[in-house]
Write an enzyme that holds these catalytic residues in place. Structure first.
Site, PDB file in Angstrom:
ATOM      1  N   SER A 104     -50.620  57.830 -24.241  1.00 46.69           N
ATOM      2  CA  SER A 104     -49.387  57.644 -23.483  1.00 46.69           C
ATOM      3  C   SER A 104     -48.313  57.011 -24.364  1.00 46.69           C
ATOM      4  O   SER A 104     -48.549  55.985 -25.007  1.00 46.69           O
ATOM      5  CB  SER A 104     -49.663  56.744 -22.274  1.00 46.69           C
ATOM      6  OG  SER A 104     -48.492  56.568 -21.518  1.00 46.69           O
ATOM      7  N   GLY A 105     -47.131  57.646 -24.397  1.00 46.50           N
ATOM      8  CA  GLY A 105     -46.024  57.134 -25.193  1.00 46.50           C
ATOM      9  C   GLY A 105     -45.937  57.721 -26.586  1.00 46.50           C
ATOM     10  O   GLY A 105     -45.097  57.315 -27.390  1.00 46.50           O
ATOM     11  N   THR A 109     -44.372  64.696 -23.879  1.00 47.20           N
ATOM     12  CA  THR A 109     -43.425  65.348 -22.967  1.00 47.20           C
ATOM     13  C   THR A 109     -42.213  65.879 -23.722  1.00 47.20           C
ATOM     14  O   THR A 109     -41.759  67.011 -23.480  1.00 47.20           O
ATOM     15  CB  THR A 109     -42.977  64.362 -21.864  1.00 47.20           C
ATOM     16  OG1 THR A 109     -44.139  63.942 -21.132  1.00 47.20           O
ATOM     17  CG2 THR A 109     -41.993  65.012 -20.920  1.00 47.20           C
ATOM     18  N   ASN A 156     -44.397  53.341 -21.901  1.00 45.77           N
ATOM     19  CA  ASN A 156     -43.555  54.546 -22.027  1.00 45.77           C
ATOM     20  C   ASN A 156     -42.530  54.548 -20.899  1.00 45.77           C
ATOM     21  O   ASN A 156     -42.884  54.416 -19.730  1.00 45.77           O
ATOM     22  CB  ASN A 156     -44.478  55.779 -21.933  1.00 45.77           C
ATOM     23  CG  ASN A 156     -43.742  57.080 -22.192  1.00 45.77           C
ATOM     24  OD1 ASN A 156     -42.537  57.096 -22.387  1.00 45.77           O
ATOM     25  ND2 ASN A 156     -44.472  58.175 -22.191  1.00 45.77           N
ATOM     26  N   SER A 159     -43.175  58.190 -18.704  1.00 46.80           N
ATOM     27  CA  SER A 159     -44.589  58.558 -18.788  1.00 46.80           C
ATOM     28  C   SER A 159     -44.921  59.612 -17.737  1.00 46.80           C
ATOM     29  O   SER A 159     -44.587  59.473 -16.558  1.00 46.80           O
ATOM     30  CB  SER A 159     -45.450  57.316 -18.564  1.00 46.80           C
ATOM     31  OG  SER A 159     -46.816  57.661 -18.577  1.00 46.80           O
ATOM     32  N   SER A 160     -45.588  60.679 -18.164  1.00 44.73           N
ATOM     33  CA  SER A 160     -46.028  61.721 -17.218  1.00 44.73           C
ATOM     34  C   SER A 160     -47.185  61.161 -16.401  1.00 44.73           C
ATOM     35  O   SER A 160     -48.239  60.846 -16.948  1.00 44.73           O
ATOM     36  CB  SER A 160     -46.487  62.976 -17.964  1.00 44.73           C
ATOM     37  OG  SER A 160     -45.427  63.542 -18.678  1.00 44.73           O
ATOM     38  N   GLY A 388     -51.816  61.204 -21.632  1.00 36.63           N
ATOM     39  CA  GLY A 388     -52.568  60.776 -22.800  1.00 36.63           C
ATOM     40  C   GLY A 388     -53.612  59.729 -22.441  1.00 36.63           C
ATOM     41  O   GLY A 388     -53.654  59.218 -21.321  1.00 36.63           O
ATOM     42  N   GLU A 390     -55.385  56.363 -21.897  1.00 39.37           N
ATOM     43  CA  GLU A 390     -54.765  55.125 -21.423  1.00 39.37           C
ATOM     44  C   GLU A 390     -55.776  53.978 -21.399  1.00 39.37           C
ATOM     45  O   GLU A 390     -56.912  54.136 -20.921  1.00 39.37           O
ATOM     46  CB  GLU A 390     -54.193  55.307 -20.013  1.00 39.37           C
ATOM     47  CG  GLU A 390     -53.011  56.253 -19.971  1.00 39.37           C
ATOM     48  CD  GLU A 390     -52.372  56.377 -18.604  1.00 39.37           C
ATOM     49  OE1 GLU A 390     -51.231  56.868 -18.550  1.00 39.37           O
ATOM     50  OE2 GLU A 390     -52.990  55.980 -17.607  1.00 39.37           O
TER      51      GLU A 390
END
Length: 958
Positions: A104-105, A109, A156, A159-160, A388, A390
C-alpha cells in the site's frame, strides 16, 4: 538502453549488473531514484519506485517515443511495458495482462492510470466516434471508482480499499471495443470506523465539501464532515478540502460522460446522505424498551430512501422473527443490537451502492453485438490494480483477506516467472543452472486449504450452532495449525509478548510477519444483516434502491439457503482471478515504496530491501540472466520469420522445421545467441529478435506489394472475363429484343391491308433503345403507305381539291379553328350559278376574253371580296386568281379589270387565327393587297380562307 542512458544514472536493467547481489541491486536502485529515474527493467518486468512528486515524463512526446518500439530501445518506463503488452496482443492475437503489485502506497493506482492513458492514446488513429466513446468511459470510470472505493490511510492519501481487475477488449484493428471491471472485497468496515489519522471513503468528503447548496438542502446535510459520526472518527477531516471540491465536480462530470442519468446520480447521493444520517442516529434505553434519541434523522432517512417513516423506525428498533409454528412476531432490539443493526445496514448500503456503480459501468462498456465471424478475433488486455500487502498496528479480517490475495498473486508470479521458466528449460533439454527461490504455496495452503486452512476453520465456526466466539475460533486454529511453520499465537509461543492471549495470531507471510487480532473475525466473515433492512429497501419507491436489494422480496417465512461466508466468497473470486490471469501472457509492474513519510528525497534502504526480498526481484534477475528472453515453437518462429531467408521462403524443402529455423539463424549470424530445445527455439537477448523484426518489417511492404500485384492481376482478369460475358449477354439480348420487336410489329400489322383504317388504330409496341430511330422511320413509312392506299381510291378529278386541302393543313398548322376542310371546295365561285346567280353568265364571258388575251391555263380561285384602302374606305370588288395573274375586277362595270398583278410577284400571304375572312397578299414590290372574302349564296356561313390558302400554296408548291 545503455547507450540512451549514461552510466551516471546506473544500470537501466538489473540483468546488466556486474554481480547479482542484494548490495549491488540496492545500490543501483537507490542511485536511479536519486537521479530521478524511477523505472528500471528486469528483462520485461518494470520495477517502479514511488517518487512522491509530479514528474514530466508522461506527455505526448513520451507516448510518441514509446509507441510501437521494442522494450530495450528506450529507457525503462511504464509505457514500454504497456506497449509490449499491446504489441503482443496485436501481433500474435494473444490475450495479455499487466499485473501491478506492491504494498500500500507504492504507486499501483497511479501506474494503472498511466497505462490506461497510454493505451487510449495509441489506439483509434482514425478517430471513430464509437471507439472514442468507449475510451472516454474506460478513462472516466477510474475517476468514479477512486471516489467511491479509495480512502486516505496512514500510508497512502489515495489508497485503493478494493481490488480492481479491468479487461479491455480489442477488435482485429487493435481498437478498444469495450471492457469489463471486476471488483474485489470493498473494505466496507471503513464506512463506520476508521483508525486514527485516516478518513472514510473519498465520496463522503467530496459530497460534504463540494455539494451545492441546493443538493445539500435536498439531502438535509451540512457542508461540514465533523458534523457526522462516520466522517470524523479518524480525525483526518481537515485535509485536502480544495481537492475534495474539485474532485466532486470531476466525479459529477464523469458520471454524466459514462451515461448515468440525472435520476441515478440523485439516487447515489441520496444513499450517501442516508448513510451519514444513520451514523448520527442514537439509541436510548427507557426501562426495557429502546428508543430513538431524535426523530429528525428518521424522517430524513425515510425521505432519502423513499420509504415510510413508521417502517424505517420499526426496522431500526425491532426484528421480525418467524417462530417454529409459522407465526411471525416483532422482537425488540437491545441498545447494542440496534447499534449493530444500524452499522451493518450502513455498511451494506455502501457495499451494494459500490457494486451497483460497477455493474452500471459494465453495462455501458461491455462489448455489444459481437460476432467473431463478422468482426474477427476479440483479444483482451487485462490490467490488475489490487490492494497491496498491509501491516497495520491493528490488523483485522480485511488485512487478512488482502494479504492472502497478495500471497496468491505472488504465487502466480513465482509460477509464471520462476518455476515455469526453470521447468521449461529442463523439459526442452536446455543446459541450465538451477536457481533456488522461495515458493509460498505453503502459506497459500495455510489460508485456503480445504478442511485444514484458516478460512475453512472460520467457516466451520460460523456454521456451528450455539454461541461460538472469536476466542473459541482462535483455540480451534491453535489446535489444528499448531504444527504449521508459518503459523503461531501467544498460546503456542507464550514468551512472545508482542501478542496477547486469546486475541492474536501471527502468519509468517512472504512479505513479513503479520499479527492479526481475531476480534470481529466471525462477525465480519458471517457478514449478517437483518432481513428487515433488505425488505425495507426492496419496498422503496426509488427504482435504483429497489434494484440493489433483490433479495428483499423474500418473506420472513421463506427458508433460504445459507449464503457463503465473506472469506469463502473472496477466496473463490481470487482463485477465479488467478485462473484468468494464468491463461494470459503476463507483464509485471513491481511497485516499491521508498519511505514511510511520503518524501520525494528519502530512500529508506532497510524498507526497500525488505520489499525487494519479499517480491523476489533478486531471484527474478538471476533467472533472467541465466535464461533466455524469448522462446517460440519452431513452426511459429518459422511462420513469422521465414521471409527473411532465401532457403525458407515461401516454403522450405528441409527435413524438419528445426533445420529451417537453423538456416534462418545462421543466415543472420545469431548462432551464439540461441539454443535449440526439443520443440522450441530460445533466443537469449531481445536485440537478436529486434534485428529479425526490423528485417521482417522491411520485407513486409515488398511482400504486400507482390501479393497486391498478383491479386490485382487476378481481379483484373476476373473483371475482364465478367465484362466479356456481360457484353456477350448484352449483344445476344439486344439481338433478341430487336427480333422480338420485329416479330411483334409483324404480328400486329399482319392484317392492316384488310382493315378499314389501314392500321391507324393499331398501337405500336415500344421499341428498344437501339431501334428508336428505326421505329420513327417505320411509323413514317406506314403513314405514307396508308396515305397512298387512301389516295389510290380517290378519283383524279378530286385530286386537285385533296392537294389543296393538304397544302392548307400544312400551312395553317391548326392555327384556325375552322378552315372549311369538311366541305367541297368550288374555288371558282363567280362562275358558279348557285353561288352568284346574277353575275355568273357575265363573268364566264369575261374570263374567256381574258384567257384569250393572257393565255392562262386554269382559274385557281375567284370570288367576291371587299377591298380596304388607306383611308379606311371599303368597296365591293371581285378577285380572280389564275395560274398567271391576279386580277381585281369591278362587278358593277361588267367585271372590268382594275388591276393585274403577275402571280410570280407574290411572296407570301397572311391570315388571322380567328374566324374572320381577312387575307393579305404580299408582293415583291411591297404593293400588298388586303381583301375580305365575301360569302356567296351557296352557304352563308362558309369559311373560304382555308380554301384560298390551300389553293395558292398547292399551286406554288407544284
Amino acid at each position: 538502453m545503455a547507450e540512451l542512458e549514461g552510466l551516471e544514472f546506473g544500470k537501466s536493467d538489473f540483468v546488466l549488473l556486474d554481480e547479482v547481489t542484494m548490495e549491488q541491486f540496492m545500490e543501483n536502485l537507490k542511485l536511479r531514484f536519486e537521479k530521478g529515474r524511477i523505472y528500471t527493467f528486469i528483462g520485461e518486468v518494470v520495477v517502479s519506485v514511488n517518487p512522491y512528486k509530479q514528474m514530466d515524463i508522461y506527455g505526448k512526446d513520451a507516448i510518441d517515443a514509446y509507441r510501437g518500439r521494442e522494450l530495450y530501445e528506450n529507457p525503462p518506463h511504464l509505457y514500454a511495458v504497456a506497449d509490449a503488452a499491446y504489441k503482443a496482443m496485436k501481433r500474435r492475437a494473444k490475450d495479455t495482462c499487466i499485473v501491478i503489485s506492491g504494498e500500500s502506497g507504492a504507486g499501483k493506482t497511479e501506474a494503472s492510470k498511466y497505462i490506461m492513458q497510454y493505451i487510449a492514446a495509441i489506439t483509434n488513429p482514425s478517430q471513430r466516434a464509437e471507439v472514442e466513446s468507449v475510451k472516454n468511459v474506460l478513462l472516466k470510470s477510474n475517476c468514479v471508482l477512486e471516489a467511491f472505493g479509495n480512502a486516505k490511510t496512514n500510508r497512502n492519501d489515495n489508497s485503493s480499499r478494493f481490488g480492481k481487475y479491468m479487461d479491455i477488449n480489442f477488435n482485429f484493428n487493435g481498437d478498444p471495443t469495450g471492457g469489463h471491471i471486476n471488483n474485489y472485497l470493498l473494505e466496507k468496515s471503513r464506512v463506520i470506523q476508521q483508525q486514527e489519522g485516516e478518513r472514510n471513503f473519498h465520496s463522503f468528503y467530496q459530497l460534504l465539501r463540494g455539494g451545492s447548496d441546493e443538493l445539500m438542502g435536498s439531502l438535509h446535510l451540512q457542508n461540514d464532515p465533523t458534523h457526522y459520526v462516520y466522517t470524523r472518527q479518524g480525525a483526518a477531516v481537515s485535509t485536502a478540502s480544495t481537492d475534495d471540491r474539485a474532485c466532486h465536480k470531476a466525479v459529477m462530470a464523469a458520471l454524466k460522460v459514462i451515461g448515468f442519468t440525472q435520476e441515478e446520480i440523485g439516487s447515489i447521493y441520496k444513499i450517501l446522505g442516508t448513510i451519514l444520517h444513520l451514523g448520527n442516529l442514537e439509541f436510548t434505553t427507557d426501562g426495557e424498551n429502546v428508543q430513538l434519541a431524535s426523530e429528525d434523522c428518521i424522517r430524513h432517512i425515510a425521505d432519502l430512501t423513499a420509504t415510510e417513516y413508521e417502517n424505517v423506525k420499526k426496522t431500526l428498533l425491532f426484528r421480525t422473527v418467524a417462530t417454529g409454528g409459522g407465526e411471525v412476531i416483532d422482537k425488540g432490539h437491545s441498545e447494542n443490537e440496534a447499534t449493530y443493526g444500524r452499522d451493518a445496514f450502513a455498511k451494506a448500503l455502501y457495499e451494494r451502492l459500490f457494486a451497483w456503480i460497477v455493474s452500471r459501468i459494465n453495462n455501458v462498456i461491455e462489448v455489444k453485438n459481437y460476432n467473431p465471424a463478422l468482426h474477427g478475433k476479440n483479444t483482451v488486455i487485462g490490467v490488475l490494480d489490487i490492494y497491496g500487502f498491509e501491516i497495520f498496528d491493528n490488523n483485522s479480517f480485511e488485512q487478512f483477506c488482502i494479504n492472502y490475495c497478495n500471497e496468491k498473486l505472488q504465487q502466480l508470479f513465482i509460477e509464471l516467472i520462476l518455476r515455469q521458466e526453470q521447468e521449461e528449460y529442463e523439459r526442452e533439454g536446455i543446459t541450465w543452472q538451477h536457481i533456488d527461490y522461495f515458493n509460498n504455496q505453503i502459506i497459500v495452503d495455510l489460508v485456503e486449504q480445504p478442511h485444514k486452512g484458516i478460512i475453512s476453520i472460520l467457516d466451520e465456526a460460523c456454521l456451528t450452532v450455539g454461541k461460538v466466539t472469536d476466542t473459541v475460533c482462535l483455540e480451534s486454529m491453535n489446535n489444528k495449525l499448531g504444527q504449521h511453520p508459518h503459523y503461531t499465537s501467544r498460546k503456542l509461543c507464550p514468551t512472545d509478548k508482542t501478542m496477547e492471549f486469546h486475541r492474536d495470531f501471527r502468519i509468517r507471510h512472504y512479505a513479513g510477519d503479520v499479527t492479526y487480532s481475531v476480534e470481529g473475525f466471525l462477525d465480519k466473515n458471517k457478514d449478517p444483516l437483518f432481513q428487515d433492512f433488505k425488505r425495507l429497501m426492496y419496498n422503496s419507491a426509488d427504482p435504483v434502491l429497489k434494484e440493489m436489494w433483490p433479495d428483499g422480496k423474500l418473506s420472513i417465512t421463506e427458508v433460504t439457503k445459507r449464503p457463503l461466508t465473506a472469506a469463502t466468497l473472496f477466496k473463490n473470486s481470487i482463485i477465479a482471478l488467478v485462473d484468468r490471469l494464468a491463461c494470459k501472457e503476463p507483464y509485471y509492474v513491481r511497485c516499491i515504496k521508498p519511505n514511510e513519510v511520503k518524501s520525494p528525497m528519502l530512500f529508506d534502504d532497510a524498507r526497500c530491501q525488505h520489499q525487494v526480498a519479499y517480491l523476489g526481484l533478486l531471484e527474478n534477475v538471476r533467472v533472467r540472466r541465466a535464461g533466455f528472453a524469448y522462446r517460440q515453437p519452431y513452426a511459429r518462429f518459422l511462420q513469422r520469420y521465414k521471409m527473411t531467408c532465401e532457403y525458407t521462403w515461401p516454403n522450405h524443402l528441409m527435413a524438419s522445421d528445426r533445420e529451417a529455423v537453423e538456416a534462418i539463424v545462421v543466415q543472420h549470424g545469431f548462432e551464439g545467441d540461441v539454443a535449440y530445445g526439443h520443440t522450441k527455439l530460445f533466443v537469449r537477448t531481445p536485440r537478436s529478435l529486434f534485428t529479425l523484426e526490423q528485417e521482417r518489417a522491411a520485407l513486409i511492404p515488398i511482400l504486400v506489394l507482390f501479393l497486391q500485384k498478383v491479386w490485382r492481376g487476378a481481379l483484373a482478369r476476373m473483371r475482364c472475363r465478367k465484362m466479356r460475358a456481360i457484353y456477350t449477354i448484352m449483344g445476344c439480348y439486344k439481338r433478341y429484343k430487336v427480333k422480338a420487336h420485329f416479330w411483334e410489329v409483324e404480328r400486329r400489322f399482319a392484317s392492316v391491308r384488310n382493315m378499314a383504317d389501314y392500321g391507324k388504330s393499331v398501337e405500336w409496341p415500344t421499341p428498344p433503345a437501339t431501334l428508336v430511330q428505326f421505329h420513327r422511320i417505320t411509323q413514317h413509312l406506314h403513314r405514307r403507305w396508308r396515305a397512298r392506299q387512301i389516295i389510290k381510291n380517290i378519283p383524279p378529278s378530286d385530286m386537285p381539291e385533296v392537294r389543296a386541302k393538304v397544302a392548307a393543313m400544312e400551312a395553317l398548322r391548326g392555327e384556325r379553328p375552322d378552315w372549311g376542310c369538311g366541305r367541297l371546295w368550288e374555288r371558282d365561285y363567280l362562275s358558279n350559278a348557285r353561288d352568284s346567280p346574277l353575275t355568273s353568265t357575265n363573268f364566264v364571258k369575261i374570263t374567256k376574253d381574258l384567257k384569250n388575251k393572257d393565255q392562262y391555263n386554269q382559274i385557281l380561285f375567284s370570288g367576291s371580296v371587299r377591298m380596304l384602302n388607306w383611308f379606311n374606305n371599303t368597296k365591293d370588288r371581285a378577285l380572280l386568281i389564275t395560274d398567271k395573274h391576279i386580277y381585281r375586277l369591278e362587278p358593277k362595270k361588267h367585271f372590268k379589270v382594275q388591276k393585274r398583278i403577275n402571280i410570280e410577284t407574290v411572296v407570301g400571304l397572311s391570315v388571322t387565327s380567328g374566324s374572320d375572312q381577312l387575307v393579305a397578299l404580299h408582293t415583291a414590290s411591297q404593293d400588298d393587297i388586303l381583301v375580305h372574302l365575301q360569302k356567296g349564296q351557296l352557304c352563308p356561313n362558309q369559311d373560304r380562307v382555308g380554301e384560298f390558302v390551300g389553293t395558292l400554296c398547292d399551286h406554288f408548291k407544284r
